[in-house]
Scaffold this motif. Structure first.
Motif, PDB file in Angstrom:
ATOM      1  N   TRP A  41       0.831  -1.205   0.000  1.00 10.05           N
ATOM      2  CA  TRP A  41       0.000   0.000   0.000  1.00 10.05           C
ATOM      3  C   TRP A  41       0.863   1.253   0.000  1.00 10.05           C
ATOM      4  O   TRP A  41       0.589   2.206  -0.727  1.00 10.05           O
ATOM      5  CB  TRP A  41      -0.909   0.009   1.224  1.00 10.05           C
ATOM      6  CG  TRP A  41      -2.149  -0.813   1.086  1.00 10.05           C
ATOM      7  CD1 TRP A  41      -2.691  -1.317  -0.060  1.00 10.05           C
ATOM      8  CD2 TRP A  41      -3.029  -1.216   2.148  1.00 10.05           C
ATOM      9  NE1 TRP A  41      -3.850  -2.019   0.218  1.00 10.05           N
ATOM     10  CE2 TRP A  41      -4.066  -1.968   1.558  1.00 10.05           C
ATOM     11  CE3 TRP A  41      -3.015  -1.024   3.529  1.00 10.05           C
ATOM     12  CZ2 TRP A  41      -5.105  -2.516   2.320  1.00 10.05           C
ATOM     13  CZ3 TRP A  41      -4.054  -1.572   4.285  1.00 10.05           C
ATOM     14  CH2 TRP A  41      -5.085  -2.314   3.686  1.00 10.05           C
ATOM     15  N   TYR A  45       0.714   4.146  -2.702  1.00 14.70           N
ATOM     16  CA  TYR A  45       0.252   5.447  -2.199  1.00 14.70           C
ATOM     17  C   TYR A  45       1.270   6.536  -2.545  1.00 14.70           C
ATOM     18  O   TYR A  45       0.900   7.637  -2.972  1.00 14.70           O
ATOM     19  CB  TYR A  45       0.058   5.347  -0.694  1.00 14.70           C
ATOM     20  CG  TYR A  45      -0.580   6.545  -0.030  1.00 14.70           C
ATOM     21  CD1 TYR A  45      -1.882   6.932  -0.343  1.00 14.70           C
ATOM     22  CD2 TYR A  45       0.105   7.277   0.938  1.00 14.70           C
ATOM     23  CE1 TYR A  45      -2.494   8.012   0.280  1.00 14.70           C
ATOM     24  CE2 TYR A  45      -0.489   8.362   1.574  1.00 14.70           C
ATOM     25  CZ  TYR A  45      -1.780   8.720   1.248  1.00 14.70           C
ATOM     26  OH  TYR A  45      -2.378   9.798   1.885  1.00 14.70           O
ATOM     27  N   ASP A 302      -7.714   5.666   4.566  1.00 18.91           N
ATOM     28  CA  ASP A 302      -8.904   5.903   3.754  1.00 18.91           C
ATOM     29  C   ASP A 302      -8.624   5.529   2.300  1.00 18.91           C
ATOM     30  O   ASP A 302      -9.451   4.884   1.640  1.00 18.91           O
ATOM     31  CB  ASP A 302      -9.324   7.376   3.857  1.00 18.91           C
ATOM     32  CG  ASP A 302     -10.631   7.642   3.140  1.00 18.91           C
ATOM     33  OD1 ASP A 302     -11.672   7.155   3.617  1.00 18.91           O
ATOM     34  OD2 ASP A 302     -10.608   8.331   2.095  1.00 18.91           O
ATOM     35  N   TRP A 303      -7.437   5.914   1.823  1.00 15.93           N
ATOM     36  CA  TRP A 303      -7.035   5.507   0.467  1.00 15.93           C
ATOM     37  C   TRP A 303      -6.939   3.985   0.388  1.00 15.93           C
ATOM     38  O   TRP A 303      -7.392   3.379  -0.595  1.00 15.93           O
ATOM     39  CB  TRP A 303      -5.672   6.130   0.137  1.00 15.93           C
ATOM     40  CG  TRP A 303      -5.111   5.662  -1.171  1.00 15.93           C
ATOM     41  CD1 TRP A 303      -5.270   6.229  -2.397  1.00 15.93           C
ATOM     42  CD2 TRP A 303      -4.309   4.480  -1.381  1.00 15.93           C
ATOM     43  NE1 TRP A 303      -4.618   5.483  -3.354  1.00 15.93           N
ATOM     44  CE2 TRP A 303      -4.027   4.408  -2.755  1.00 15.93           C
ATOM     45  CE3 TRP A 303      -3.807   3.499  -0.530  1.00 15.93           C
ATOM     46  CZ2 TRP A 303      -3.267   3.389  -3.310  1.00 15.93           C
ATOM     47  CZ3 TRP A 303      -3.054   2.471  -1.073  1.00 15.93           C
ATOM     48  CH2 TRP A 303      -2.779   2.420  -2.465  1.00 15.93           C
ATOM     49  N   PHE A 305      -8.537   1.711   2.128  1.00 19.49           N
ATOM     50  CA  PHE A 305      -9.869   1.098   2.140  1.00 19.49           C
ATOM     51  C   PHE A 305     -10.567   1.259   0.794  1.00 19.49           C
ATOM     52  O   PHE A 305     -11.278   0.352   0.338  1.00 19.49           O
ATOM     53  CB  PHE A 305     -10.726   1.714   3.248  1.00 19.49           C
ATOM     54  CG  PHE A 305     -10.249   1.422   4.642  1.00 19.49           C
ATOM     55  CD1 PHE A 305      -9.512   0.283   4.936  1.00 19.49           C
ATOM     56  CD2 PHE A 305     -10.525   2.306   5.678  1.00 19.49           C
ATOM     57  CE1 PHE A 305      -9.063   0.026   6.223  1.00 19.49           C
ATOM     58  CE2 PHE A 305     -10.088   2.052   6.976  1.00 19.49           C
ATOM     59  CZ  PHE A 305      -9.349   0.920   7.243  1.00 19.49           C
ATOM     60  N   SER A 306     -10.388   2.410   0.147  1.00 18.50           N
ATOM     61  CA  SER A 306     -11.122   2.670  -1.092  1.00 18.50           C
ATOM     62  C   SER A 306     -10.370   2.220  -2.343  1.00 18.50           C
ATOM     63  O   SER A 306     -10.999   1.857  -3.344  1.00 18.50           O
ATOM     64  CB  SER A 306     -11.458   4.164  -1.203  1.00 18.50           C
ATOM     65  OG  SER A 306     -10.267   4.946  -1.199  1.00 18.50           O
ATOM     66  N   GLN A 307      -9.012   2.229  -2.287  1.00 11.90           N
ATOM     67  CA  GLN A 307      -8.228   1.928  -3.481  1.00 11.90           C
ATOM     68  C   GLN A 307      -7.347   0.684  -3.357  1.00 11.90           C
ATOM     69  O   GLN A 307      -6.809   0.222  -4.361  1.00 11.90           O
ATOM     70  CB  GLN A 307      -7.322   3.129  -3.816  1.00 11.90           C
ATOM     71  CG  GLN A 307      -8.039   4.446  -3.983  1.00 11.90           C
ATOM     72  CD  GLN A 307      -8.970   4.463  -5.172  1.00 11.90           C
ATOM     73  OE1 GLN A 307      -8.658   3.861  -6.207  1.00 11.90           O
ATOM     74  NE2 GLN A 307     -10.105   5.112  -5.040  1.00 11.90           N
ATOM     75  N   ASP A 322     -17.557  -3.192   3.782  1.00 15.57           N
ATOM     76  CA  ASP A 322     -17.948  -1.780   3.719  1.00 15.57           C
ATOM     77  C   ASP A 322     -18.614  -1.258   4.987  1.00 15.57           C
ATOM     78  O   ASP A 322     -18.307  -0.134   5.417  1.00 15.57           O
ATOM     79  CB  ASP A 322     -18.855  -1.542   2.513  1.00 15.57           C
ATOM     80  CG  ASP A 322     -18.082  -1.592   1.198  1.00 15.57           C
ATOM     81  OD1 ASP A 322     -16.841  -1.416   1.235  1.00 15.57           O
ATOM     82  OD2 ASP A 322     -18.700  -1.815   0.145  1.00 15.57           O
ATOM     83  N   VAL A 325     -15.941  -0.382   7.386  1.00 16.15           N
ATOM     84  CA  VAL A 325     -15.196   0.801   6.942  1.00 16.15           C
ATOM     85  C   VAL A 325     -15.958   2.070   7.284  1.00 16.15           C
ATOM     86  O   VAL A 325     -15.371   3.072   7.728  1.00 16.15           O
ATOM     87  CB  VAL A 325     -14.900   0.715   5.433  1.00 16.15           C
ATOM     88  CG1 VAL A 325     -14.341   2.042   4.917  1.00 16.15           C
ATOM     89  CG2 VAL A 325     -13.918  -0.414   5.139  1.00 16.15           C
ATOM     90  N   GLN A 326     -17.261   2.048   7.110  1.00 18.52           N
ATOM     91  CA  GLN A 326     -18.065   3.237   7.427  1.00 18.52           C
ATOM     92  C   GLN A 326     -18.015   3.544   8.918  1.00 18.52           C
ATOM     93  O   GLN A 326     -17.968   4.712   9.328  1.00 18.52           O
ATOM     94  CB  GLN A 326     -19.509   3.030   6.970  1.00 18.52           C
ATOM     95  CG  GLN A 326     -19.671   2.906   5.457  1.00 18.52           C
ATOM     96  CD  GLN A 326     -18.981   4.039   4.703  1.00 18.52           C
ATOM     97  OE1 GLN A 326     -19.095   5.209   5.043  1.00 18.52           O
ATOM     98  NE2 GLN A 326     -18.225   3.679   3.656  1.00 18.52           N
ATOM     99  N   ARG A 329     -14.632   5.257   9.554  1.00 18.72           N
ATOM    100  CA  ARG A 329     -14.620   6.660   9.103  1.00 18.72           C
ATOM    101  C   ARG A 329     -15.386   7.545  10.067  1.00 18.72           C
ATOM    102  O   ARG A 329     -14.982   8.696  10.329  1.00 18.72           O
ATOM    103  CB  ARG A 329     -15.185   6.740   7.699  1.00 18.72           C
ATOM    104  CG  ARG A 329     -14.221   6.199   6.646  1.00 18.72           C
ATOM    105  CD  ARG A 329     -14.831   6.173   5.267  1.00 18.72           C
ATOM    106  NE  ARG A 329     -13.838   5.812   4.240  1.00 18.72           N
ATOM    107  CZ  ARG A 329     -14.119   5.122   3.153  1.00 18.72           C
ATOM    108  NH1 ARG A 329     -15.355   4.684   2.930  1.00 18.72           N
ATOM    109  NH2 ARG A 329     -13.160   4.844   2.272  1.00 18.72           N
TER     110      ARG A 329
END
Length: 335
Positions: A41, A45, A302-303, A305-307, A322, A325-326, A329
């Protein structure tokens, strides 16, 4: 002329400051369990954002100590800290990735996934009660498999380790003898065996020593071409370590909204669940000296989790679902 010179100096200072403000250099340390994915990662990144994340694989105990001391921007541990400890040290904790721990073996002629073991037999091996590969208890689980008539060389972690915590937490659940005589923890008094530092050290020892058995995060087994054993799970089925069996364990775990977010995933009841599945956790200080550092840590994860889900799967980890993850956040933005 003096005004012009001062203007040039001011502009130069701004230009010098901009790269430092733009390119965040974060430091993290702790668990070796997630090191392969954190390193992957971090590299991606940096490629996409210019920000660097330097993560050192020093063991969960070291990660907890360094974030408590404030010497890193984030710590990492596979042994989730309980709520009272988080409150005592004013820390915030959240899971970052799901993986699995596997028994690894170096048995000539035995391919990955061929050997079958149960939790109680595994516990007796690490207790030093079963000392030979052709022991009747192992032979009964493996009819038709040619087992060497040699002694078992046990390899375990030498450092304070979240991987050891999960391993011993599992053995304590499946073996009353292990629970009574050894118990669980990041660092324990081992009844037998040789110690290696980090998942890397255990993997290296098992790879070098014939008739050895150890335990590592699955990515280390896969990347080092080591043979692993299949295990009998809580439902009484022998299962292989795969993405599907790791996901099955995660889905079988109850989400009780624990405020510490320290969910344990081992020995789940799902029929397809891998029995030593685990989450790895991130620790940050709630009130760091430089608050912007936490925001940069959150931006990195955050990156991720999303990417970073596809990268995680290539290394045999399971991305967080998901809904979890929410929740994380929301935790980041809480006062």
């Amino acid at each position: 002329m003096r005004l012009r010179s001062l203007s040039i100096i001011w502009i130069s200072l701004v230009l010098l400051a901009c790269p430092a403000a733009y390119a965040a250099d974060l430091t993290g340390a702790g668990a070796s369990f997630p090191y392969p994915i954190y390193a992957k990662w971090a590299a991606q990144y940096h490629k996409e954002t210019g920000h660097r994340v330097n993560y050192q694989s020093i063991g969960s105990g070291g990660g907890q100590q360094q974030i408590i001391a404030g010497t890193v921007d984030f710590g990492a541990s596979d042994d989730p800290m309980p709520l009272d400890q988080l409150q005592r040290y004013d820390l915030l904790q959240f899971p970052a990735i799901i993986g699995a721990i596997v028994p690894i073996v170096n048995l000539p002629g035995v391919a990955a996934g061929e050997l079958r073991l149960t939790g109680p037999v595994l516990a007796d091996i690490f207790l030093g009660r079963i000392t030979r590969w052709d022991d009747p208890a192992i032979a009964a689980l493996n009819p038709g498999l040619k087992l060497p008539a040699h002694g078992i060389v046990v390899v375990h972690r030498a450092d304070g380790s979240g991987t050891t915590f999960v391993w011993t937490h599992y053995l304590s659940q499946v073996s009353a003898r292990w629970a009574a005589e050894v118990g669980q923890g990041k660092a324990i008094k081992w009844p037998t065996g040789h110690g290696g530092k980090g998942n890397e050290g255990v993997a290296a020892y098992v790879r070098q020593i014939r008739n050895a058995i150890g335990y590592v995060e699955f990515a280390y087994a896969h990347q080092n071409d080591l043979s692993w054993a299949q295990l009998e799970n809580r439902a009484g089925r022998f299962v292989q370590p795969t993405q599907d069996t790791f996901v099955a364990a995660a889905l079988a775990a109850s989400d009780d909204d624990d405020p510490s977010m320290g969910l344990m995933l081992d020995n789940q009841a799902g029929p397809d669940a891998w029995p030593i599945t685990a989450a790895s956790f991130i620790l940050v200080r709630k009130r760091p000296i430089r608050p912007e550092r936490n925001q940069q840590v959150y931006a990195f994860f955050d990156w991720a989790f999303s990417q970073g889900a596809a990268l995680a799967r290539t290394l045999d980890y399971v991305p967080l679902p998901d809904p979890l993850v929410q929740r994380i956040r929301a935790l980041w933005s809480a006062p």
